[in-house]
Design a protein around this motif. Structure first.
Motif, PDB file in Angstrom:
ATOM      1  N   LYS A 117      12.510  83.399 -30.259  1.00 50.18           N
ATOM      2  CA  LYS A 117      11.467  84.426 -30.359  1.00 50.18           C
ATOM      3  C   LYS A 117      10.197  83.879 -30.999  1.00 50.18           C
ATOM      4  CE  LYS A 117      14.726  88.310 -30.765  1.00 50.18           C
ATOM      5  NZ  LYS A 117      15.259  89.366 -31.673  1.00 50.18           N
ATOM      6  N   GLN A 118      10.371  83.007 -31.975  1.00 50.93           N
ATOM      7  CA  GLN A 118       9.228  82.518 -32.733  1.00 50.93           C
ATOM      8  C   GLN A 118       8.594  81.249 -32.140  1.00 50.93           C
ATOM      9  OE1 GLN A 118       7.805  84.152 -35.139  1.00 50.93           O
ATOM     10  NE2 GLN A 118       9.382  85.749 -35.358  1.00 50.93           N
ATOM     11  N   ASN A 119       9.316  80.589 -31.243  1.00 54.00           N
ATOM     12  CA  ASN A 119       8.828  79.336 -30.655  1.00 54.00           C
ATOM     13  C   ASN A 119       8.981  79.357 -29.132  1.00 54.00           C
ATOM     14  OD1 ASN A 119       8.427  77.406 -33.193  1.00 54.00           O
ATOM     15  ND2 ASN A 119      10.307  78.579 -33.520  1.00 54.00           N
ATOM     16  N   PRO A 120       8.293  80.276 -28.467  1.00 48.77           N
ATOM     17  CA  PRO A 120       8.503  80.465 -27.024  1.00 48.77           C
ATOM     18  C   PRO A 120       7.712  79.516 -26.131  1.00 48.77           C
ATOM     19  CG  PRO A 120       6.936  82.078 -27.819  1.00 48.77           C
ATOM     20  CD  PRO A 120       7.390  81.303 -29.028  1.00 48.77           C
ATOM     21  N   TRP A 137       3.556  76.036 -21.400  1.00 48.90           N
ATOM     22  CA  TRP A 137       4.743  76.524 -20.692  1.00 48.90           C
ATOM     23  C   TRP A 137       5.492  77.516 -21.575  1.00 48.90           C
ATOM     24  CZ3 TRP A 137       5.514  73.500 -16.070  1.00 48.90           C
ATOM     25  CH2 TRP A 137       4.725  72.340 -15.995  1.00 48.90           C
ATOM     26  N   GLN A 138       6.056  78.577 -20.969  1.00 48.61           N
ATOM     27  CA  GLN A 138       6.835  79.560 -21.720  1.00 48.61           C
ATOM     28  C   GLN A 138       8.301  79.493 -21.306  1.00 48.61           C
ATOM     29  OE1 GLN A 138       5.396  83.602 -21.700  1.00 48.61           O
ATOM     30  NE2 GLN A 138       6.965  84.283 -23.124  1.00 48.61           N
ATOM     31  N   ILE A 139       9.163  79.386 -22.295  1.00 50.20           N
ATOM     32  CA  ILE A 139      10.601  79.226 -22.042  1.00 50.20           C
ATOM     33  C   ILE A 139      11.197  80.449 -21.365  1.00 50.20           C
ATOM     34  CG2 ILE A 139      12.848  78.940 -23.174  1.00 50.20           C
ATOM     35  CD1 ILE A 139      11.362  77.261 -25.284  1.00 50.20           C
ATOM     36  N   SER A 151       5.005  87.796 -21.867  1.00 47.77           N
ATOM     37  CA  SER A 151       5.700  88.932 -22.445  1.00 47.77           C
ATOM     38  C   SER A 151       5.806  88.733 -23.944  1.00 47.77           C
ATOM     39  CB  SER A 151       7.100  89.039 -21.840  1.00 47.77           C
ATOM     40  OG  SER A 151       6.995  89.184 -20.448  1.00 47.77           O
ATOM     41  N   SER A 152       5.372  89.705 -24.718  1.00 49.47           N
ATOM     42  CA  SER A 152       5.397  89.548 -26.162  1.00 49.47           C
ATOM     43  C   SER A 152       5.457  90.884 -26.861  1.00 49.47           C
ATOM     44  CB  SER A 152       4.135  88.806 -26.616  1.00 49.47           C
ATOM     45  OG  SER A 152       2.987  89.570 -26.325  1.00 49.47           O
ATOM     46  N   LEU A 158      -1.443  83.697 -25.827  1.00 50.89           N
ATOM     47  CA  LEU A 158      -0.151  83.345 -26.412  1.00 50.89           C
ATOM     48  C   LEU A 158       0.086  84.188 -27.657  1.00 50.89           C
ATOM     49  CD1 LEU A 158      -0.350  79.440 -26.233  1.00 50.89           C
ATOM     50  CD2 LEU A 158       0.262  81.066 -24.429  1.00 50.89           C
ATOM     51  N   THR A 159       1.209  84.887 -27.706  1.00 46.52           N
ATOM     52  CA  THR A 159       1.550  85.693 -28.866  1.00 46.52           C
ATOM     53  C   THR A 159       3.006  85.475 -29.260  1.00 46.52           C
ATOM     54  OG1 THR A 159       2.110  87.571 -27.435  1.00 46.52           O
ATOM     55  CG2 THR A 159      -0.123  87.499 -28.317  1.00 46.52           C
ATOM     56  N   THR A 160       3.291  85.665 -30.509  1.00 50.67           N
ATOM     57  CA  THR A 160       4.666  85.588 -31.001  1.00 50.67           C
ATOM     58  C   THR A 160       4.892  86.715 -32.004  1.00 50.67           C
ATOM     59  OG1 THR A 160       3.955  84.034 -32.724  1.00 50.67           O
ATOM     60  CG2 THR A 160       4.905  83.096 -30.720  1.00 50.67           C
TER      61      THR A 160
END
Length: 299
Positions: free
Chosen positions: A186-189, A202-204, A66-67, A283-285
């Protein structure tokens, strides 16, 4: 759990040769760190350690992250470089300590170090990753956690590390307290914890405080217990992450202590948890994160 077999040694030697050819610039030197002079913290039993110091196969995780806006190409390149560097350093460190089971990298922090594993949760509590006495300890996996190839991982991969205070700029897992800042989340998921057999991203999905009565460190729960654990984790989280996590997923648990109750700190923990993403996931931020208006609190 960790396997000391000849096969494991051969695997590491093969990887070392491959990496030397493909990534000549990567080295196996252990990253330097500044040990905390604070001698705080409490010793705990193997059933509830504080944890407290600081790829790529296929099955776990949903097919998307999700991003919102962000450069996925740039993020993907960065992730690939990080994984190669981790593999190189992990392979080199295995030659120094065959308790090596993985490498942990948390972007935005100095947490970038080998993860070891012993037959119990006490051995590395006050030892560094070279098995030397060290009050600050090291990063170590719960002895019950299965590691290795993606398909062999425990449902809940548990890693402990010490936190000598609640300073997000402090040593080791103290820096996990950065995740109490929503903008940082948000910037380091993404967190990178890989094994010699698999590159893993891994995504938090949860950041919270808990008392030790909540068994969030069970590595191999049955489906019913795991479902209840995931529900509790989300209820306790300080933030609501736009990440779908079910009993079919594998998660990473980073556990450390907290000083919010300084006179009774042995009873409380601070936890960051992330979901294993599929191999090759985009991977997106930044990502979507909201404040949980009513997090379940242990205090």
């Amino acid at each position: 759990m960790k396997n000391h077999s000849t096969l494991r040694t051969l695997l590491c030697l093969v990887m070392a040769v491959a990496i030397t050819v493909a990534v000549a610039a990567c080295g196996g030197k252990e990253p330097s760190e500044s040990p905390s002079s604070d001698q705080g913290g409490s010793v705990i039993t193997s059933s509830q350690p504080i944890g407290g110091s600081s790829g790529s196969s296929s099955t776990s995780g949903s097919d998307s992250t999700s991003s919102s806006d962000g450069s996925s190409a740039s993020d993907a390149t960065s992730a690939g470089t990080t994984q190669k560097d981790m593999l190189s350093k992990m392979t080199a460190f295995y030659q120094k300590n065959d308790d090596t089971v993985g490498w942990l990298n948390v972007p935005g922090t100095t947490i970038d170090e080998v993860v070891v594993q012993a037959p119990d949760n006490d051995y590395y509590l006050r030892r560094n990753n070279m098995k030397q006495s060290d009050f600050n300890g090291c990063y170590y996996a719960d002895y019950r956690t299965n590691l290795g190839a993606r398909k062999d991982l425990s449902k809940n991969v548990v890693i402990y590390g010490h936190s000598m205070d609640d300073n997000p700029d402090g040593a080791r897992f103290s820096q996990l307290k950065k995740y109490l800042d929503i903008e940082y989340c948000k910037q380091n998921p993404y967190i990178y914890f890989s094994t010699p057999e698999a590159e893993l991203t891994w995504q938090i999905f949860a950041v919270y405080y808990t008392d030790i009565n909540f068994d969030y460190i069970e590595p191999n729960p049955d489906t019913a217990k795991y479902t209840n654990m995931l529900s509790e984790m989300k209820q306790r989280s300080q933030f609501i992450f736009d990440v779908d996590v079910t009993a079919n997923d594998t998660i990473l648990t980073l556990s450390t202590c907290t000083y919010k109750e300084p006179n009774n700190r042995s009873q409380y923990r601070y936890v960051v948890q992330a979901k294993l993403l599929p191999a090759g996931a985009t991977l997106t931020t930044p990502v979507k994160v909201e404040v949980n208006p009513t997090p379940k609190s242990p205090f």
